[in-house]
Design an enzyme around this catalytic site. Structure first.
Site, PDB file in Angstrom:
ATOM      1  N   SER A  71     -35.912  70.228  39.608  1.00  0.00           N
ATOM      2  CA  SER A  71     -35.798  71.481  38.861  1.00  0.00           C
ATOM      3  C   SER A  71     -36.884  72.449  39.304  1.00  0.00           C
ATOM      4  CB  SER A  71     -35.931  71.211  37.359  1.00  0.00           C
ATOM      5  OG  SER A  71     -35.923  72.427  36.634  1.00  0.00           O
ATOM      6  N   GLU A  96     -48.245  63.423  31.970  1.00  0.00           N
ATOM      7  CA  GLU A  96     -47.290  62.770  31.089  1.00  0.00           C
ATOM      8  C   GLU A  96     -45.979  62.504  31.822  1.00  0.00           C
ATOM      9  OE1 GLU A  96     -48.652  64.153  26.666  1.00  0.00           O
ATOM     10  OE2 GLU A  96     -47.208  65.449  27.668  1.00  0.00           O
ATOM     11  N   CYS A 118     -38.097  68.765  26.207  1.00  0.00           N
ATOM     12  CA  CYS A 118     -38.175  69.777  27.256  1.00  0.00           C
ATOM     13  C   CYS A 118     -39.116  70.905  26.842  1.00  0.00           C
ATOM     14  CB  CYS A 118     -36.772  70.326  27.527  1.00  0.00           C
ATOM     15  SG  CYS A 118     -36.714  71.565  28.819  1.00  0.00           S
ATOM     16  N   LEU A 158     -33.455  78.861  34.428  1.00  0.00           N
ATOM     17  CA  LEU A 158     -32.979  80.251  34.444  1.00  0.00           C
ATOM     18  C   LEU A 158     -33.442  81.041  33.217  1.00  0.00           C
ATOM     19  CD1 LEU A 158     -31.242  82.302  36.017  1.00  0.00           C
ATOM     20  CD2 LEU A 158     -29.279  81.493  34.679  1.00  0.00           C
ATOM     21  N   HIS A 159     -32.842  80.782  32.071  1.00  0.00           N
ATOM     22  CA  HIS A 159     -33.299  81.245  30.755  1.00  0.00           C
ATOM     23  C   HIS A 159     -33.086  82.727  30.441  1.00  0.00           C
ATOM     24  CE1 HIS A 159     -34.921  77.293  30.788  1.00  0.00           C
ATOM     25  NE2 HIS A 159     -35.849  77.590  31.675  1.00  0.00           N
ATOM     26  N   GLY A 181     -45.523  70.880  35.862  1.00  0.00           N
ATOM     27  CA  GLY A 181     -45.692  71.478  37.173  1.00  0.00           C
ATOM     28  C   GLY A 181     -44.404  71.999  37.792  1.00  0.00           C
ATOM     29  N   CYS A 183     -49.936  73.722  35.369  1.00  0.00           N
ATOM     30  CA  CYS A 183     -48.921  74.562  36.019  1.00  0.00           C
ATOM     31  C   CYS A 183     -49.463  75.973  36.178  1.00  0.00           C
ATOM     32  CB  CYS A 183     -47.642  74.575  35.175  1.00  0.00           C
ATOM     33  SG  CYS A 183     -46.218  75.344  35.991  1.00  0.00           S
TER      34      CYS A 183
END
EC number: 2.1.1.192
Length: 408
Positions: free
Chosen positions: A242, A126, A384, A265-266, A210, A146
């Site tokens: 990224s 996509e 996202c 990061l998160h 990915g 991924c």
């Protein structure tokens, strides 16, 4: 918000007859994704005199990446006999567009199908176009599936099938420019939301399916072609790669590609990040932050973007905001706060908007820009963390579940 699954016929996207001759073209060498040196070698290999190769490469490069043609017949300054030679040996066909969805906010998502390689099967990925005032951003995929299994990301639920080639990464950009009328003498689709002036695609982000740094060579090759001044000519300052934190590839990105860097990061401590972004177990925060501080060219004019998904009661406290400021101390940075985008089977909820704003205030007061990303394309699973090639074939029960969680 109602959920729309408009898998409309591809009438909005101009597909020339030559774009569909995929089976016949499969055995030929594709010129898309070759460097200029590789293209010259390919021409020599079919008998083009060495004294002509530089001129022929310049011609081909112009037609492929400035004019955007996908048929040798359209290369008007190349003789018919030479066109026939090129047709016999090379392919410049686009991949199949298996589906196109258009969100109510103008976001577009294409499902692209690539032919099998070796004994494999056709694969789908996509690609998403996000129009904004004065700019248009294209989100490219680097892998089919991924390996990272980030717990908040839909792509992480799709096992890795294979890496994309440089050709396949570039093809996403070429298809999008075709569909948006972003090549010379092309028309923009009626009703399309695009920048009023200039290019329709102004920015590229490697934030699709990915982990780009697990496919470094192909990504590098594609981005160097995309930024070549004699072709697609996208500024490296408008290309962002990224990564979830593949530390060994970060310095190479700065030295060998020279694009902007974003870090997924998160979390502000290793315990939580191990759960949200499991690659943290291999490259913990201390190593990641050290690599960020060493990123080539890092300055206030070339900041690193840190992406931080806002998960209710998981990572969104004001203490988390304060720890984030401390973690990034001394790094020229921007922090993108991303409201969590739901997907079928996800176990997280998006933070309350008021809490996101309070979190942003803490970060802002510490001197860091911390824009809150407005969700785009949620209704077509294009936001996202929502990309997954199988999403085009959601079962009815999954669609109803998604509609419920988006509207709740």
């Amino acid at each position: 918000m109602a959920v729309s699954y408009d898998l409309r016929p591809i009438g909005t996207c101009p597909v020339r007859e030559s774009d569909n001759i995929i089976v016949k073209e499969r055995s030929k060498l594709s010129l898309i994704g070759l460097s200029q040196d590789e293209m010259a070698e390919a021409l020599k290999a079919i008998g083009i005199p060495e004294r002509q190769t530089r001129m022929r490469v310049r011609q081909l490069w112009h037609w492929l990446y400035v004019r955007g043609v996908s048929n040798f017949d359209e290369m008007l300054n190349i003789s018919k006999p030479m066109q026939e030679i090129f047709k016999k040996h090379f392919s410049i066909a686009r991949p199949e567009i298996a589906g196109e969805q258009i969100s109510k906010d103008g976001t577009r998502k294409w499902l692209l199908r690539f032919p099998p390689r070796g004994a494999g099967r056709p694969v789908e990925i996509e690609t998403v176009y996000i129009p904004e005032e004065g700019r248009g951003t294209l989100c490219l995929s680097s892998q089919v599936g991924c390996t990272l299994t980030c717990s908040f990301c839909y792509t992480g639920t799709q096992v890795l099938v294979r890496n994309l080639t440089a050709e396949e990464i570039l093809a996403q950009l070429l298809v999008a420019r075709d569909c948006l009328g972003d090549f010379p003498d092309r028309n923009t689709p009626d009703g399309a939301i695009v920048p009023v002036e200039g290019r329709k695609i102004t920015n590229i982000v490697m934030m699709g399916m990915g982990e780009p740094l697990y496919n470094f060579e192909a990504v590098k090759k594609a981005l160097l072609i995309a930024s070549d001044g004699n072709g697609l000519s996208l500024s490296k300052r408008r290309i962002t790669l990224s990564t979830s934190g593949v530390v060994p590839g970060m310095i190479r990105t700065g030295e060998e590609i020279g694009v902007m860097l974003a870090i997924s990061l998160h979390a502000v401590n290793d315990t939580l990040r191990d759960m949200l972004v499991p690659i943290n177990k291999k490259y913990p925060l201390a190593l990641l932050m050290d690599a960020c501080r060493q990123y080539p060219g890092l300055s206030n004019a070339k900041r690193i973007t840190f992406e931080y998904v806002m998960l209710k009661d998981v990572n969104d406290s004001l203490d988390d905001a304060k720890r984030l400021v401390q973690l990034l101390k001394g790094i020229p940075a921007k922090i993108n706060l991303i409201p969590f985008n739901p997907w079928p089977g996800s176990n997280y909820q998006c933070s309350d908007w008021e809490q996101i704003e309070r979190f942003a205030d803490v970060v802002n007061q510490a001197g860091y820009a911390s824009p809150i990303r407005i969700p785009r394309g949620r209704d077509i699973l294009a936001a996202c963390g929502q990309l997954k090639s199988a999403s085009e074939r959601l079962r009815k029960s999954e669609r109803l579940h998604l509609e419920h969680i988006v509207n709740s």
